[in-house]
Write a protein that holds these residues in place. Structure first.
Motif, PDB file in Angstrom:
ATOM      1  N   THR A 314       0.868  -1.172   0.000  1.00  0.00           N
ATOM      2  CA  THR A 314       0.000   0.000   0.000  1.00  0.00           C
ATOM      3  C   THR A 314       0.903   1.219   0.000  1.00  0.00           C
ATOM      4  N   VAL A 315       0.714   2.076  -0.984  1.00  0.00           N
ATOM      5  CA  VAL A 315       1.566   3.253  -1.090  1.00  0.00           C
ATOM      6  C   VAL A 315       0.698   4.496  -1.123  1.00  0.00           C
ATOM      7  N   LEU A 316       1.309   5.585  -0.738  1.00  0.00           N
ATOM      8  CA  LEU A 316       0.616   6.872  -0.762  1.00  0.00           C
ATOM      9  C   LEU A 316       1.275   7.719  -1.840  1.00  0.00           C
ATOM     10  N   HIS A 317       0.524   8.079  -2.849  1.00  0.00           N
ATOM     11  CA  HIS A 317       1.083   8.854  -3.950  1.00  0.00           C
ATOM     12  C   HIS A 317       0.100   9.969  -4.278  1.00  0.00           C
ATOM     13  N   ASN A 318       0.591  11.186  -4.351  1.00  0.00           N
ATOM     14  CA  ASN A 318      -0.285  12.333  -4.625  1.00  0.00           C
ATOM     15  C   ASN A 318      -1.481  12.347  -3.704  1.00  0.00           C
ATOM     16  N   ASN A 319      -1.228  11.996  -2.470  1.00  0.00           N
ATOM     17  CA  ASN A 319      -2.282  11.988  -1.473  1.00  0.00           C
ATOM     18  C   ASN A 319      -3.403  10.992  -1.801  1.00  0.00           C
ATOM     19  N   THR A 320      -3.079   9.999  -2.558  1.00  0.00           N
ATOM     20  CA  THR A 320      -4.049   8.948  -2.847  1.00  0.00           C
ATOM     21  C   THR A 320      -3.459   7.617  -2.396  1.00  0.00           C
ATOM     22  N   LEU A 321      -4.254   6.861  -1.722  1.00  0.00           N
ATOM     23  CA  LEU A 321      -3.784   5.539  -1.305  1.00  0.00           C
ATOM     24  C   LEU A 321      -3.944   4.577  -2.466  1.00  0.00           C
ATOM     25  N   ASN A 323      -3.135   0.557  -3.862  1.00  0.00           N
ATOM     26  CA  ASN A 323      -2.702  -0.803  -3.575  1.00  0.00           C
ATOM     27  C   ASN A 323      -1.996  -1.368  -4.792  1.00  0.00           C
TER      28      ASN A 323
END
Lengths: 907, 415
Positions: A314-321, A323
């Motif tokens: 699970t990563v956080l990118h551009n304030n979006t979670l 999967n």
């Protein structure tokens, strides 16, 4: 193209042989030479075919929103049906009679006429946001391509997937300041100077703009947020998905990446082993940009950390979670990313398994899917459909407050199947079996000289996205289900009414793929080729797996669908129509009867009972008709569940009524509570009968012998027709009464089936406390649950809350129970499992409903006893793992083993 | 099962320490570098890896104070909240050397040396995850709860502790028996529960020393200014801990202890007898209750007991340690959802989206082949009970709610 077409017409038995067509004179198939199938021109160069024709585009036959029968074109086809049914011979009736093109044509024409007259266009456009930009006439932008649009407006356009709408593709650097941030890429150019533009008239309009001295005014339209992508178009398109869609997917951070980590093989590649990436361009794909992290982790974890390979991150990118899922294939790595909002971690794990299954099914193996030459466009289309199905189109509408619906627990696990009454099941199986048998003596007398093109391995039938019947091997079913679901075909068939759907493509069946690994098997299946033919009509989808080679002719080279087999499948569906299954299923799906779930949960409170009584005294309150109808059935059966399984169904209504009154008289303790129930029930049964008088006395004196007057009338009628269903059927029956004498035997028998339908309960206790259930057979890839639109049918806040809680609780319970299943499956697991968790076979959670939800349902805060309900899951490990999830009211304790037992009787 | 916790200086990538528990091999330097590299690389691309699942385990990166990255790896079906573990590890680091040192990381070698003193506490934390160590003398079973003993003497002892704290001009004092919190001074709950828990671990780590003082930084209350924690051994397995200023000197404290506690020896001995049952004798339980975990949610205190019945039934059923492990696993996997306030709060709104919470759960249970677990919450008290597999669920629900009622009405229960 011509080459194979001629080959087909030669091979196809319907052309080589005219004999059988002569047997039925009015069949128009004799001139098959001239009747090139309408899908013929859509066959691709590789022989694949996707042909979809939706019945009347304007009509939004939204199944979920129109649960009432009258909306579902009830009896328009009766006359045609009668005619064709008289021609039916007993043997081979499917093949002979139903091929009549003429009758089909008349059917469709009358249908079209009907719809044209009766349909109000319900397709209300959502609020479109318009942006107007004025571009100074004095500005002339330098265009490299010497393009008029770029020169005038400083932007480049492209056509939208519908071939008409113009969308903004790029801004010129000088013009960027004019448009941004108001207008962005992907917006639609709607009007120029107030005149609507599309790709056809753009040049004319540009000409006018040039002549005009005023500065042009551009009106842009914002693509709506809950913008649903047209699946039909996406399925049909043979080219790669258009830029606006790609852009949309990029925005929602969906992504696929396939990397070959074997340096030697693809070292020359500029992209360092990246074989496939979508959406492109590469450098804008976040997965591509950060691939190093995943690849390293995938290497590191098993080798240096002693864990298994990673499954998800699970990563956080551009304030979006997001999967990210990992799938290793030898040295290669497939990464697929989903936004967590739409596809949570639980769903991502299930979905990736399906995607891998699908790729292997379509291309044989993961590697070959991504190394097959000229396959990029196909893969783009495939993944676009997968993402659109899972992410874009599953986003909530604005009415839901933008709240995300997500993927339902039931949808992710297996094919959603429904229990059908035995007689109906037999009919359905019969029809499919006849197709599978492909007894070609029916088609030709020249058996010696004619070899079949394909052997039908098995097929499965869906209605409204629910599996009705499957004659496939478990693994094949799982793969075909993944194929139909991820490609959006099931959803399409649910939301739209199909006029015709034909999808054909080569597949690689599981059995054959697996076999390659352990060669030398005595019972190995022959090396052949396999094809999947999917046809659809109405809300039905029939997928047939066919084998070429072995005992049939070998398929060589490009293999387009054979018109003959397409028609065979179509006629199989036609047969189902002829027996009235389409109408039957509509009422069956709305009947909520096998097993019945309580869709008005508030009636299980003391206060709710009071409301129920009040409501039942005012039978003309139209507000709650739909729920009333349903809950009527709830009350119908009060006796013990074990009893009710054995109850003869012909006099079901009577029985239930007697049992009701018996309860009232025998158990004086219950009398107070339950005497009220019959009142309510009667009133809701049919508004056309004034129930007030009946309802007042019914609780005391009704018995079988003493029924008189209108009451008796209705009882008899009920006995005859509609025990399980609601008043709609009564109406139907009346309308049918005049012409029902000359109906075919089959039709009659099916109608009789409807009479035999009784609402079954699987929970113990006096009242039906069951709200929802899921019975999952993961090995078979099948689950049984209430119909998908049960929430809409219930139309109840409390019920929706309960079901929502049920779904999220089920995820947790499912995860826990997997320990036990994995342990049982694999006695010496490579990874040590938690000793304690593997022993857990049942997990339950008790939930309390918040007060505000209760008060929305009219249960006032004053006399608010806590409203509690259980969500319980249990795994039954013998002979193969099955899981049962139940959601029921706390008032009656349930034994899941017993419930599973009762449920098994319904199958 | 195995668990590894690695601390790396975020910027330089210098490994600070690595602790492990379980049967895995030591993590090599190159592996640490690669793991850290993955995190740094993704950070460069405006991406943060929050959580990675492997088959049966988890890999987690977590950055603290913008200077230290903790990497946790669990595998082998270990049920634990890895994120909670890492935040506890971080708390421990602050506890020992203070937040300022940790933020600056000026002299890494010095810090590495300083952090060595918190290894025993870290090892206790890791041990608390390992089901195999349950039989050890000072088991720590749950990461975020303070293991306690409920005894009728707690009220009297509180007065003594208040008195003692006043005499040493300290503030917070507590009495620890067998590593369990027994009594506290009346203002002890000013401490954050996690700080209180660290105090207990400190006392456990200093086992054997009769009187000792240690500078401690309180991660929540005073991360930059050190307090002085004085532990004093009263009897075997009985410690008192007080947090005070620089004075009085240890020698003086020795005298004060004697004055304050001489008269309480008998009471302490009585209280000691409550262990290992851990519940007052006036609380009785049904024979089908095999084990019990009671949690006071507000105070983050828990009481484990596997010796509920006096007539010991040795040789029957599962071992006591196994019972504890079942209850612990039940709590960590399922019952904790009954008390959402126990969940670690993450500042990032987006991240909390991950924990798809199902609200308003009030009971939960497991049926396994050999036993049943049931948890119920009533107000502030959460009760997890382990039952024989033959007991029916409705009976179980009755018994658990009876236990909860007894706990709230019994006068000997003093949290």
């Amino acid at each position: 193209m011509n080459n194979y077409k001629s080959k087909v017409s030669y091979d196809s038995p319907c052309d080589s042989d005219n004999d059988w067509t002569n047997s039925s004179d009015d069949s128009k198939y004799s001139d098959s030479e001239s009747s090139v199938p309408e899908w013929d021109s859509d066959v691709g160069e590789d022989g694949e075919l996707v042909y979809i024709k939706i019945k009347n585009d304007n009509e939004m036959t939204d199944f979920t929103k129109t649960p009432l029968l009258e909306n579902c074109e009830t009896f328009k086809l009766r006359n045609n049906f009668k005619r064709s049914s008289t021609r039916r011979s007993t043997k081979g009736r499917i093949f002979k009679v139903l091929k009549s093109h003429k009758s089909k044509n008349t059917e469709s024409s009358t249908r079209k006429g009907d719809e044209g007259a009766s349909n109000v266009n319900r397709n209300v456009l959502p609020d479109e946001k318009l942006i107007i930009v004025q571009v100074s006439k004095s500005m002339i932008f330098s265009s490299e391509k010497n393009c008029q649009i770029e020169k005038l407006f400083g932007l480049s356009l492209e056509t939208h997937a519908d071939g008409k709408t113009l969308t903004v593709a790029e801004f010129l650097t000088e013009a960027r300041a004019i448009y941004t941030p108001k207008v962005q890429k992907g917006y639609y150019l709607q009007k120029i100077n107030g005149i609507e533009v599309n790709s056809y008239n753009i040049n004319n309009i540009l000409q006018r703009v040039i002549e005009d001295h005023n500065s042009p005014r551009l009106t842009f339209q914002v693509p709506t947020e809950s913008h649903k992508v047209d699946m039909e178009r996406l399925l049909k398109s043979k080219t790669a998905p258009d830029n606006s869609l790609t852009h949309l997917l990029k925005e929602s951070l969906c992504s696929v990446l396939y990397i070959c980590c074997n340096d030697i093989e693809y070292n020359s590649d500029d992209d360092k082993g990246v074989l496939y990436c979508y959406p492109r361009p590469f450098n804008q794909n976040f997965l591509y940009n950060t691939r190093g992290a995943y690849v390293t982790l995938n290497h590191l974890a098993p080798k240096s950390l002693g864990t298994s390979e990673p499954t998800t991150s699970t990563v956080l990118h551009n304030n979006t979670l997001i999967n990210v899922t990992y799938t290793s294939h030898y040295n290669d790595l497939l990464l697929v990313a989903f936004p967590n909002k739409e596809v949570d971690l639980f769903a991502a794990k299930k979905v990736i398994a399906d995607i891998v299954r699908l790729l292997e099914f379509l291309y044989g193996s993961l590697k070959s899917s991504f190394t097959k030459p000229n396959n990029v466009d196909k893969l783009d289309g495939l993944f676009a459909r997968v993402f659109v199905t899972l992410v874009i189109n599953s986003r909530g509408n604005k009415e839901d407050g933008g709240k995300n619906v997500g993927l339902y627990f039931e949808d992710m696990l297996a094919a959603h199947s429904v229990t059908l009454p035995l007689e109906v099941k037999v009919q359905v199986d019969d029809a499919i079996t006849e197709l599978e048998a492909a007894d070609y003596r029916e088609w030709t007398d020249d058996i010696e000289n004619f070899q079949r093109l394909y052997t039908v391995i098995g097929s499965c039938l869906y209605y409204n996205g629910h599996l009705l019947s499957s004659h496939l091997q478990d693994e094949d079913l799982k793969e075909i289900n993944a194929y139909l679901r991820l490609n959006g075909i099931l959803k399409l068939s649910t939301e739209k009414e199909l006029e015709k759907l034909v999808v054909w493509r080569e597949v690689f069946i599981n059995e054959h793929r697996k076999q390659n690994k352990n060669d030398g098997n005595e019972f190995r299946i022959s090396d052949g080729r396999w094809f999947l033919l999917t046809v659809g009509k109405g809300h039905f989808v029939l997928s047939t797996l066919m084998e070429a080679g072995g005992c049939t002719e070998d398929a060589v080279g490009v293999t387009p669908p054979s018109p003959f087999y397409v028609e065979e499948c179509e006629s199989c569906l036609e047969l189902l129509y002829d027996v009235g299954l389409n109408k039957y299923l509509v009422s069956w799906f709305n009947s909520n009867s096998q097993p019945q779930v309580e869709t008005s949960p508030e009636y299980l409170t003391k206060y709710g009972r009071k409301i129920r009584d009040i409501n039942s005294l005012k039978p003309d309150s139209t507000l709650k008709t739909s729920t009333l109808k349903l809950s009527k059935q709830t009350d119908k059966r009060r006796h013990n569940s074990s009893e009710q399984i054995n109850v003869g169904s012909s006099t079901s209504d009577m029985n239930s009524m007697n049992s009701l009154t018996n309860y009232g008289s025998h158990h004086s303790l219950y009398a107070q509570t339950y005497s009220t129930a019959p009142k309510y029930r009667h009133s809701s049964l049919d508004v056309s009968y004034s129930e007030d008088s009946n309802s007042l006395k019914s609780n005391s004196e009704v018995s079988e012998e003493r029924i008189q007057g209108r009451r008796a009338d209705r009882e008899q009628r009920n006995r005859r027709d509609s025990s399980g269903s609601d008043s709609d059927w009564d109406r139907l029956d009346r309308s049918r009464a005049s012409g029902s004498l000359d109906m075919s035997d089959i039709r009659k028998s099916l109608l009789n089936d409807i009479n035999h339908v009784t609402a079954k309960r699987i929970t113990a206790g006096e009242e039906n406390v069951l709200f929802h259930f899921v019975h999952l057979e993961s090995e078979r890839g099948v689950l049984i649950a209430p119909v998908k639109n049960i929430e809409v049918l219930a139309n109840n806040v409390l019920y929706s809350y309960i079901v929502k809680t049920f779904r999220s609780a089920c995820k947790q319970i499912h995860e826990l129970l997997q320990h036990s299943i994995r342990f049982k499956k694999n006695h010496a697991p490579s990874n040590p499992l938690n000793k304690i968790l593997v022993a857990v076979k049942e997990h339950g959670m008790l939930f309390q409903t918040p007060v505000d939800i209760l008060s929305q349902c009219g249960v006032s805060k004053k006399n608010c006893e806590p409203y509690l309900f259980w969500v319980v899951g249990r795994v039954f490990s013998e002979p193969e793992p099955r899981e049962l999830y139940l959601c029921y009211h706390e008032s009656v304790p349930q034994d899941l083993t017993e419930v599973a037992y009762l449920l098994s009787y319904l199958e | 099962m195995s668990v590894v916790v690695i601390a790396v200086a975020t910027e330089s990538g210098v490994p600070i320490f690595s602790r492990k528990r379980g049967n895995n091999e030591n993590v090599q330097f190159s592996t640490i570098a690669s793991l850290h590299g993955i995190n740094m690389f993704s950070k460069c691309h405006n991406l943060s890896m929050l959580n990675t699942q492997v088959d049966n385990g988890t890999i987690l990166w977590k950055e603290y104070c913008k200077s230290v990255t903790l990497i946790g790896v669990t595998t082998g079906g270990l049920e634990c909240d890895l994120e909670l573990l890492l935040s506890c590890v971080h708390d421990t680091m602050v506890f020992c050397i203070g937040k300022k040192e940790l933020e600056n990381l000026k002299n890494i070698d010095q810090i590495k040396r300083d952090l060595r003193q918190c290894y025993p506490i870290l090892d206790y934390l890791l041990e608390s995850l390992d089901p195999n160590t349950l039989s050890s003398p000072l088991p720590t079973l749950v990461l975020d709860l303070i293991q306690s003993i409920l005894c009728p003497q707690a009220q009297q002892l509180q007065q003594a502790l208040d008195n003692y704290a006043e005499s040493v001009t300290g503030r917070w004092a507590c009495l620890i028996i067998h590593g369990h919190l027994v009594a506290t001074s009346s203002d002890f709950y000013e401490l954050d529960p996690r700080e209180a828990r660290l105090m207990l671990l400190l006392a456990a780590a200093q086992d054997g020393a009769p009187l000792r003082d240690t500078p401690v930084y309180l991660p929540q209350m005073s991360p930059n200014v050190a307090f002085r924690a004085v532990t004093c051994k009263l009897l075997a397995d009985v410690y008192i801990l007080v947090v005070c200023g620089a004075t009085p000197a240890l020698s003086q404290i020795d005298e004060i202890v004697l004055q304050c506690w001489e008269s309480y020896a008998s009471i302490i001995k009585e209280a000691k007898l409550v262990h290992p049952r851990n519940f007052p004798m006036s609380l009785t339980f049904e024979p089908c209750v095999l084990g019990l975990l009671v949690i006071n949610i507000n105070k983050r205190r828990c009481v484990f007991s596997r010796h509920l019945h006096l007539s010991s039934q040795k040789g029957r059923g599962m071992s006591g340690a196994h019972r504890m492990d079942i209850l612990r696993t039940f709590y960590v996997t399922s019952a904790r959802d009954l008390a959402p306030e126990l969940k670690l709060k993450d500042g990032n709104h987006k991240v909390s989206e991950l924990n798809d919470e199902i609200g308003n759960m009030c009971e939960t249970y497991w049926c396994s082949e050999y036993h049943k677990c049931h948890a119920q919450r009533s107000g502030n008290i959460l009760c997890c009970a382990l039952y024989a597999s033959t007991v029916q669920l409705h009976t179980i629900r009755l018994i658990t709610s009876q236990i909860l009622q007894d706990l709230s009405t019994n006068k000997d229960v003093y949290w």
